[in-house]
Design a protein around this motif. Sequence first.
Motif, PDB file in Angstrom:
ATOM      1  N   LEU A  15       0.602  -1.081  -0.239  1.00 14.38           N
ATOM      2  CA  LEU A  15       0.067   0.212  -0.016  1.00 14.38           C
ATOM      3  C   LEU A  15       0.848   1.589   0.480  1.00 14.38           C
ATOM      4  O   LEU A  15       0.255   2.299  -0.414  1.00 14.38           O
ATOM      5  CB  LEU A  15      -1.048   0.208   1.242  1.00 14.38           C
ATOM      6  CG  LEU A  15      -2.357  -0.987   1.155  1.00 14.38           C
ATOM      7  CD1 LEU A  15      -2.618  -0.884   2.493  1.00 14.38           C
ATOM      8  CD2 LEU A  15      -3.100  -1.025   0.253  1.00 14.38           C
ATOM      9  N   CYS A  16       1.901   1.469   0.522  1.00 11.28           N
ATOM     10  CA  CYS A  16       2.902   2.645   0.555  1.00 11.28           C
ATOM     11  C   CYS A  16       4.377   2.985  -0.201  1.00 11.28           C
ATOM     12  O   CYS A  16       4.818   2.114  -0.472  1.00 11.28           O
ATOM     13  CB  CYS A  16       3.341   2.830   2.330  1.00 11.28           C
ATOM     14  SG  CYS A  16       2.049   2.243   3.714  1.00 11.28           S
ATOM     15  N   TYR A  17       3.734   4.491  -0.531  1.00 13.04           N
ATOM     16  CA  TYR A  17       4.397   4.975  -1.219  1.00 13.04           C
ATOM     17  C   TYR A  17       5.495   5.173  -0.611  1.00 13.04           C
ATOM     18  O   TYR A  17       7.319   4.697  -0.983  1.00 13.04           O
ATOM     19  CB  TYR A  17       4.049   6.109  -2.141  1.00 13.04           C
ATOM     20  CG  TYR A  17       2.969   5.914  -3.112  1.00 13.04           C
ATOM     21  CD1 TYR A  17       3.145   5.415  -4.244  1.00 13.04           C
ATOM     22  CD2 TYR A  17       1.508   6.407  -2.980  1.00 13.04           C
ATOM     23  CE1 TYR A  17       2.247   5.046  -5.168  1.00 13.04           C
ATOM     24  CE2 TYR A  17       0.794   5.828  -3.587  1.00 13.04           C
ATOM     25  CZ  TYR A  17       1.119   5.421  -4.649  1.00 13.04           C
ATOM     26  OH  TYR A  17       0.202   5.059  -6.179  1.00 13.04           O
ATOM     27  N   THR A 303       2.446   0.106  -6.343  1.00 13.14           N
ATOM     28  CA  THR A 303       1.329  -0.351  -5.154  1.00 13.14           C
ATOM     29  C   THR A 303       0.455  -0.671  -6.016  1.00 13.14           C
ATOM     30  O   THR A 303       0.295  -0.725  -7.032  1.00 13.14           O
ATOM     31  CB  THR A 303       1.561   1.418  -4.671  1.00 13.14           C
ATOM     32  OG1 THR A 303       0.132   1.699  -4.414  1.00 13.14           O
ATOM     33  CG2 THR A 303       2.391   1.536  -3.670  1.00 13.14           C
ATOM     34  N   LEU A 304      -0.835  -0.897  -4.288  1.00 10.72           N
ATOM     35  CA  LEU A 304      -1.873  -1.709  -5.043  1.00 10.72           C
ATOM     36  C   LEU A 304      -2.857  -0.858  -6.107  1.00 10.72           C
ATOM     37  O   LEU A 304      -3.365  -0.731  -6.762  1.00 10.72           O
ATOM     38  CB  LEU A 304      -3.129  -2.371  -4.052  1.00 10.72           C
ATOM     39  CG  LEU A 304      -2.144  -3.511  -3.318  1.00 10.72           C
ATOM     40  CD1 LEU A 304      -3.061  -3.626  -2.343  1.00 10.72           C
ATOM     41  CD2 LEU A 304      -2.091  -4.502  -4.531  1.00 10.72           C
ATOM     42  N   GLU A 355       8.342  -5.469  -2.548  1.00  5.16           N
ATOM     43  CA  GLU A 355       8.429  -5.536  -3.509  1.00  5.16           C
ATOM     44  C   GLU A 355       7.773  -7.121  -3.605  1.00  5.16           C
ATOM     45  O   GLU A 355       6.493  -7.909  -4.818  1.00  5.16           O
ATOM     46  CB  GLU A 355       8.909  -5.345  -4.706  1.00  5.16           C
ATOM     47  CG  GLU A 355       8.088  -5.841  -6.919  1.00  5.16           C
ATOM     48  CD  GLU A 355       9.284  -5.080  -7.653  1.00  5.16           C
ATOM     49  OE1 GLU A 355       9.577  -5.703  -8.207  1.00  5.16           O
ATOM     50  OE2 GLU A 355       9.383  -3.928  -7.458  1.00  5.16           O
ATOM     51  N   LYS A 356       8.284  -7.925  -3.590  1.00  2.18           N
ATOM     52  CA  LYS A 356       7.849  -9.346  -3.731  1.00  2.18           C
ATOM     53  C   LYS A 356       6.110  -9.672  -2.330  1.00  2.18           C
ATOM     54  O   LYS A 356       5.425 -10.751  -2.983  1.00  2.18           O
ATOM     55  CB  LYS A 356       8.944 -10.570  -3.112  1.00  2.18           C
ATOM     56  CG  LYS A 356      10.584 -10.434  -3.643  1.00  2.18           C
ATOM     57  CD  LYS A 356      11.479 -11.402  -3.546  1.00  2.18           C
ATOM     58  CE  LYS A 356      12.737 -11.065  -4.155  1.00  2.18           C
ATOM     59  NZ  LYS A 356      14.055 -12.378  -3.767  1.00  2.18           N
ATOM     60  N   LYS A 357       6.812  -9.301  -1.271  1.00  2.00           N
ATOM     61  CA  LYS A 357       5.427  -8.698  -0.742  1.00  2.00           C
ATOM     62  C   LYS A 357       4.568  -8.588  -1.578  1.00  2.00           C
ATOM     63  O   LYS A 357       2.536  -9.140  -1.153  1.00  2.00           O
ATOM     64  CB  LYS A 357       5.826  -8.721   0.605  1.00  2.00           C
ATOM     65  CG  LYS A 357       4.769  -8.517   1.598  1.00  2.00           C
ATOM     66  CD  LYS A 357       4.124  -9.362   2.214  1.00  2.00           C
ATOM     67  CE  LYS A 357       4.811  -9.989   3.248  1.00  2.00           C
ATOM     68  NZ  LYS A 357       4.773 -10.842   3.522  1.00  2.00           N
ATOM     69  N   LEU A 358       4.292  -7.698  -2.215  1.00  4.47           N
ATOM     70  CA  LEU A 358       3.392  -6.674  -2.640  1.00  4.47           C
ATOM     71  C   LEU A 358       2.604  -7.643  -4.098  1.00  4.47           C
ATOM     72  O   LEU A 358       1.458  -8.790  -3.728  1.00  4.47           O
ATOM     73  CB  LEU A 358       3.647  -5.770  -4.037  1.00  4.47           C
ATOM     74  CG  LEU A 358       2.610  -5.394  -4.736  1.00  4.47           C
ATOM     75  CD1 LEU A 358       1.252  -5.037  -4.519  1.00  4.47           C
ATOM     76  CD2 LEU A 358       3.216  -3.844  -6.013  1.00  4.47           C
ATOM     77  N   ILE A 371      -7.134  -5.892   2.436  1.00  2.34           N
ATOM     78  CA  ILE A 371      -6.066  -5.440   2.023  1.00  2.34           C
ATOM     79  C   ILE A 371      -6.546  -3.755   1.280  1.00  2.34           C
ATOM     80  O   ILE A 371      -6.296  -2.984   2.209  1.00  2.34           O
ATOM     81  CB  ILE A 371      -4.601  -5.441   2.180  1.00  2.34           C
ATOM     82  CG1 ILE A 371      -4.120  -6.338   2.665  1.00  2.34           C
ATOM     83  CG2 ILE A 371      -3.628  -3.948   1.409  1.00  2.34           C
ATOM     84  CD1 ILE A 371      -2.971  -7.080   2.237  1.00  2.34           C
ATOM     85  N   ALA A 372      -6.825  -4.100   1.162  1.00  2.00           N
ATOM     86  CA  ALA A 372      -7.939  -3.231  -0.595  1.00  2.00           C
ATOM     87  C   ALA A 372      -9.469  -3.707  -1.310  1.00  2.00           C
ATOM     88  O   ALA A 372      -9.192  -3.987  -1.949  1.00  2.00           O
ATOM     89  CB  ALA A 372      -6.241  -2.708  -1.379  1.00  2.00           C
ATOM     90  N   PRO A 373      -9.873  -3.232  -0.100  1.00  2.00           N
ATOM     91  CA  PRO A 373     -12.201  -2.886  -0.418  1.00  2.00           C
ATOM     92  C   PRO A 373     -11.598  -2.599  -2.451  1.00  2.00           C
ATOM     93  O   PRO A 373     -12.697  -2.875  -2.420  1.00  2.00           O
ATOM     94  CB  PRO A 373     -12.625  -2.843   0.374  1.00  2.00           C
ATOM     95  CG  PRO A 373     -11.413  -2.363   1.240  1.00  2.00           C
ATOM     96  CD  PRO A 373     -10.309  -1.898   1.077  1.00  2.00           C
ATOM     97  N   SER A 374     -11.095  -1.555  -2.783  1.00  2.00           N
ATOM     98  CA  SER A 374     -11.781  -1.125  -3.971  1.00  2.00           C
ATOM     99  C   SER A 374     -11.127  -2.726  -4.866  1.00  2.00           C
ATOM    100  O   SER A 374     -10.902  -1.923  -6.230  1.00  2.00           O
ATOM    101  CB  SER A 374     -10.364  -0.020  -3.904  1.00  2.00           C
ATOM    102  OG  SER A 374     -11.358   0.989  -3.314  1.00  2.00           O
ATOM    103  N   LEU A 375     -10.913  -3.262  -4.353  1.00  2.00           N
ATOM    104  CA  LEU A 375      -9.865  -4.922  -5.703  1.00  2.00           C
ATOM    105  C   LEU A 375     -10.793  -6.358  -5.341  1.00  2.00           C
ATOM    106  O   LEU A 375     -10.960  -6.083  -4.018  1.00  2.00           O
ATOM    107  CB  LEU A 375      -8.337  -4.701  -5.070  1.00  2.00           C
ATOM    108  CG  LEU A 375      -7.574  -4.238  -6.326  1.00  2.00           C
ATOM    109  CD1 LEU A 375      -6.072  -3.726  -5.433  1.00  2.00           C
ATOM    110  CD2 LEU A 375      -7.602  -3.748  -7.189  1.00  2.00           C
TER     111      LEU A 375
END
Length: 398
Positions: A15-17, A303-304, A355-358, A371-375
């Motif tokens: 999520l974080c930049y 990020t996402l 990045e691997k975790k993403l 983590i990201a309800p928009s996805l």
Amino acid sequence: MPELVINISNVVSPLCYSLIRLEPYTTCIYGCVYCYARWYRRESDIVRPRVNAVKEFSIYARKIYRRDLLPIPARLSTLIDPFIPHEELFKTSLSLLRIALDYEYPIIINTKSILLLRDPWRRVIERLADRGLVSIQISVSTLDQRISSSLEPYASTPSERLSMAREFSSIGIPIAVRLSPYIPRISIYPSIEELANIFKDHGVRHVVVEVLRLESSSIESFLRGLGLDIDVESYSLRIVEGLTPISRISLGSRIDEYIALSKTLARYGIGFATCKEGLYSIHTAYDCCGMYLLKRSIAYRATLMEIYRIAREWNGIPLEKIGDAMDILLKQGYLVGEKLRLYPKRVSKPLKNHEKKLLRVLKSRDMVIHIAPSLDIVDGRIIARDIDDTIKTVSRPR
């Protein structure tokens, strides 16, 4: 505490930049009753300057400058207010700001303090601003002075923080407000319309909300103490032995206020985003942190949010095409893949692990929608959901 790069996690990594962090002190003395930094700090309650942070940032910033690389904006800071009273004695944050000035490194200042208004801090910040290298993010939980004094007993008052915002914005320094922790009804005092008008009047250009999260055993009693009877949900993705379970105010209890706040701020020309909540369909800003306010070219990691944008453009991303999406982001200039190798190892290695975790998160539907309800992931495709679709999946507040 590791220097320079925030620890890898299922929430932060996708999520974080702004993963570059500058922590000047070992602890904070403001005594905010909601403080979540205590879950991450391992030091004692004695305030000590983190001299290694100064050393590491100096080495890193110099390498970025000499290699002529686009810098990733650094946050001053993430766990500890960088301008607690001890700063007058140790001046560790001042040292970090001077390094940023020497090597033209962009800084996002996050604070509740008004010490910045005084020299020598103000003088350095103004010089950074002249080069487009600084934005100031002022943290506020509520403008209600009575509640603020109970939540943040040793911090400057909300009115003092807003006065600082107005003073700095009047000389061209970009100002953002972090409504953190966001508490329904409390954080929008006196009303959404009045809040937006106040922010506009004080030169605020961006607002980011970060919902309250506390230990699961205490969050409901904390909210009742504020006169609130609202639903909570698990923030932790899973129960881990030895770690305290964390809960947050439920999405259903905050989403309506978020939507109204986003729309109202847009009418005032103020950007809106959520922090570590992944509600991209109501964001009106390019990035959540307000990095876009900086007046220098900077490096963005993927990020996402970027996955969300591509999913909308492609009408879904097949899971087997995630690599193609990352290649597109690389061509667009994002700091992904092999491009990370250009950066000093002290940051490139942890950023590669982020990045691997993403990418791992994108393989799990449960993790993605938490983590990201928009996805969402449907029939092997990552899809972007509009806010109406997101709302259908959450319960409304009682």
